[in-house]
Enzyme design. Structure first.
Site, PDB file in Angstrom:
ATOM      1  N   ASP A   1       0.807  -1.230   0.000  1.00 33.09           N
ATOM      2  CA  ASP A   1       0.000   0.000   0.000  1.00 33.09           C
ATOM      3  C   ASP A   1       0.837   1.276   0.000  1.00 33.09           C
ATOM      4  O   ASP A   1       0.275   2.379   0.002  1.00 33.09           O
ATOM      5  CB  ASP A   1      -0.945   0.007   1.206  1.00 33.09           C
ATOM      6  CG  ASP A   1      -2.111  -0.944   1.031  1.00 33.09           C
ATOM      7  OD1 ASP A   1      -2.622  -1.029  -0.101  1.00 33.09           O
ATOM      8  OD2 ASP A   1      -2.504  -1.597   2.004  1.00 33.09           O
TER       9      ASP A   1
ATOM     10  N   ASP B   1      -5.838  -4.864  -6.229  1.00 33.98           N
ATOM     11  CA  ASP B   1      -5.587  -3.484  -5.785  1.00 33.98           C
ATOM     12  C   ASP B   1      -4.127  -3.075  -6.005  1.00 33.98           C
ATOM     13  O   ASP B   1      -3.811  -1.908  -6.202  1.00 33.98           O
ATOM     14  CB  ASP B   1      -5.887  -3.313  -4.286  1.00 33.98           C
ATOM     15  CG  ASP B   1      -7.072  -4.120  -3.780  1.00 33.98           C
ATOM     16  OD1 ASP B   1      -7.351  -5.186  -4.347  1.00 33.98           O
ATOM     17  OD2 ASP B   1      -7.690  -3.696  -2.801  1.00 33.98           O
TER      18      ASP B   1
HETATM   19  N1  GLY Z   1      -7.244  -1.729  -1.033  1.00 40.11           N
HETATM   20  C1  GLY Z   1      -8.278  -2.109  -0.155  1.00 40.11           C
HETATM   21  C2  GLY Z   1      -9.626  -1.788  -0.658  1.00 40.11           C
HETATM   22  O1  GLY Z   1      -9.815  -1.396  -1.790  1.00 40.11           O
HETATM   23  O2  GLY Z   1     -10.551  -1.926   0.120  1.00 40.11           O
END
Ligand code: GLY
Length: 402
Positions: free
Chosen positions: A116, A174
Site C-alpha cells: 500500500d 488493488d
Molecule cells: N485496497 C483495499 C480496498 O480497496 O478496500
C-alpha cells in the site's frame, strides 16, 4: 462612465473565474461541476480545520469518524484530496493544509510490510512534489519506492501485497494501483529496474488474476518457492467467483495507467476489455454507481432502488480509469460520456454531501468491506480522493475553466 464601470466589473469577473486559462479555448464549467467544486472547497476547508495532521479522516461508522494514522493504508488520501482540492479551486489555504497533512506522514518511509506504499505515499507526497516541485518531499518518496520494489520476487513475478493472513504470498488486484508510484520513481530516481518490476507485475497479474470475461479475482496466492499459483479467491467480495466492484475498478485504472507509462498494447487491450465488462454489466444500476459487488443480487440490505448498498468509491475509480483510457484511443468519446454520467451522479444530492454535513467528507455511500461488517454505506476518504481526481481529469479533457 457607466460603460467604463461595466467593463471594469466584467474584467474582475473574468480574472476571478479564469485565471488559469485566460484564453478562449476553455469553456465555462457546467452548473453541476461548479456546484461540486464549491462543496469540495467548503468541505475540505472545514475538514482541514477540524482534523489533526497524522490522524486523518478515513470513514464514518455509526456517527463516529474513524481516523487513519500513518500505518493505515488509506492515510495518504486526505492529504491527496487537499492537494487536488487546491488544484480544482485555486484556494491557497487548501495547499498549506495539504502540506501540513502530508508532512505528518513522513514516518511511512520506514514501512516495509505492505504494497500500500503507493496509496500512502504517492497520493500524499507524490502529489505534493508534482504540484510544488519542492525537493524536500523527495527523500521520503525515494525510501518508499525502494521498500515497495523490495517486495517483488523474480520467482513469482509479482509484488507481494500483504504480510498477514492465511495465504503464502498473496497478491491482490488493488496492487495494480501502486505500480504508478514505481513507474514515476524509476525516472525520478534513475532506477530503471522499477519499470521492469512494475511491468512484470502487471503481466503476471494479467495472466493469473483474470477470468475469461475479464472480471478479476481479488486475491491470488502464490508459492514463493516456485511461483506456482496456489489458489484464487476473494477477501472483500461476496464469493470467490464474484466481481467485487472496487476490484474491477482498480484493475481498469491499473491497466490504463500501465499503458500510459509503457505504451505496451497488451495493457491497453486489457484496460479496454475490463472497461467493456464494467460498462456492459447487466447489474450496473442506471446511475452507473455500482453495488459493492456486481454479483450481489439484493441478497443484503437494499436501498430505495431495491439494490444492495452502492460503492461510490468504485464509481469514482471507474471514472478515473475511463477518462485515462479515453485519451489513449481513437473512440474515446464513449469512455468520456460514461465517466461524465458517473460524475453527474456522484455530484447529485444523492451522493454529494451538503456543505457542513457528512463529517466534512465530500461523498456519501461507499462500502469498505461488507462481509467484515466494516464501513458499509458510509463516506470513505478514497472515494473523495478519486472523485476529485476524476473531476480534474474531466476538466482537462473538456477544457473547463477554473
Ligand atoms: N485496497 C483495499 C480496498 O480497496 O478496500
Amino acid at each position: 462612465m457607466y460603460k467604463r464601470l461595466a467593463a471594469f466589473v466584467a474584467g474582475i469577473a473574468f480574472t476571478a473565474t479564469s485565471f488559469s486559462h485566460p484564453d478562449d479555448s476553455h469553456r465555462e464549467a457546467p452548473a453541476w461541476f461548479t456546484n461540486a467544486t464549491r462543496t469540495i472547497d467548503a468541505q475540505l476547508s472545514k475538514a482541514a480545520e477540524v482534523y489533526i495532521p497524522g490522524q486523518n479522516p478515513r470513514s464514518v461508522t455509526c456517527g463516529t469518524v474513524r481516523l487513519a494514522n500513518c500505518r493505515d493504508w488509506t492515510t495518504g488520501f486526505f492529504p491527496g484530496s487537499l492537494w487536488y482540492g487546491y488544484e480544482l479551486t485555486g484556494n491557497k489555504a487548501l495547499a498549506s493544509a495539504a502540506k501540513r497533512f502530508t508532512l505528518a506522514l513522513d514516518s511511512i518511509r520506514y514501512v516495509t510490510d505492505t504494497h500500500d506504499l503507493g496509496f500512502m505515499l504517492y497520493c500524499s507526497y507524490g502529489n505534493a512534489w508534482r504540484i510544488t516541485k519542492d525537493n524536500t518531499y523527495l527523500p521520503v518518496l525515494q525510501d518508499g519506492a525502494k521498500h515497495l520494489a523490495a517486495r517483488f520476487s523474480p520467482k513469482t513475478g509479482v509484488i507481494r501485497s500483504w504480510d498477514f493472513g492465511k495465504w503464502k504470498y498473496p497478491v491482490i488486484i488493488d496492487n495494480m494501483m501502486n505500480l504508478e508510484y514505481l513507474y514515476w520513481a524509476a525516472g525520478q530516481f534513475k532506477q530503471p529496474g522499477y519499470t521492469k518490476i512494475a511491468s512484470t507485475h502487471a503481466l503476471t497479474t494479467m495472466k493469473n488474476h483474470f477470468r475469461k470475461d475479464y472480471s478479476s479475482y481479488h486475491v491470488v496466492d502464490y508459492d514463493p518457492a516456485t511461483g506456482k499459483v496456489l489458489g484464487k479467491g476473494t477477501h472483500q467480495g461476496v464469493t470467490n467467483e464474484s466481481a467485487w466492484a472496487r476490484g474491477q475498478a482498480w484493475g481498469l485504472y491499473g491497466y490504463a495507467m500501465c499503458y500510459a507509462n509503457t505504451k505496451n498494447s497488451a495493457f491497453l487491450n486489457q484496460a479496454k476489455h475490463i472497461a467493456a465488462f464494467i460498462m456492459n454489466h447487466p447489474n450496473m444500476p442506471k446511475d452507473k454507481v455500482p453495488v459493492w459487488d456486481f454479483d450481489v443480487h439484493n441478497a443484503y440490505d437494499v436501498d430505495e432502488d431495491g439494490r444492495a448498498p452502492r460503492d461510490a468509491s468504485a464509481a469514482a475509480v471507474i471514472a478515473c480509469g475511463l477518462l485515462d483510457l479515453s485519451t489513449e484511443v481513437a473512440d474515446g468519446k464513449k469512455y468520456v460520456d460514461y465517466a461524465e454520467d458517473i460524475l453527474r451522479s456522484l455530484s447529485s444530492d444523492k451522493y454529494l454531501a451538503g456543505p457542513g454535513e457528512n463529517h466534512f467528507f465530500i461523498l456519501k455511500h461507499s462500502v469498505g468491506a461488507f462481509l467484515f461488517n466494516s464501513e458499509i454505506d458510509t463516506p470513505i476518504n478514497y472515494a473523495d480522493y478519486y472523485y476529485l481526481e476524476a473531476l480534474k481529469k474531466y476538466a482537462a479533457i473538456k477544457k473547463i475553466k477554473r
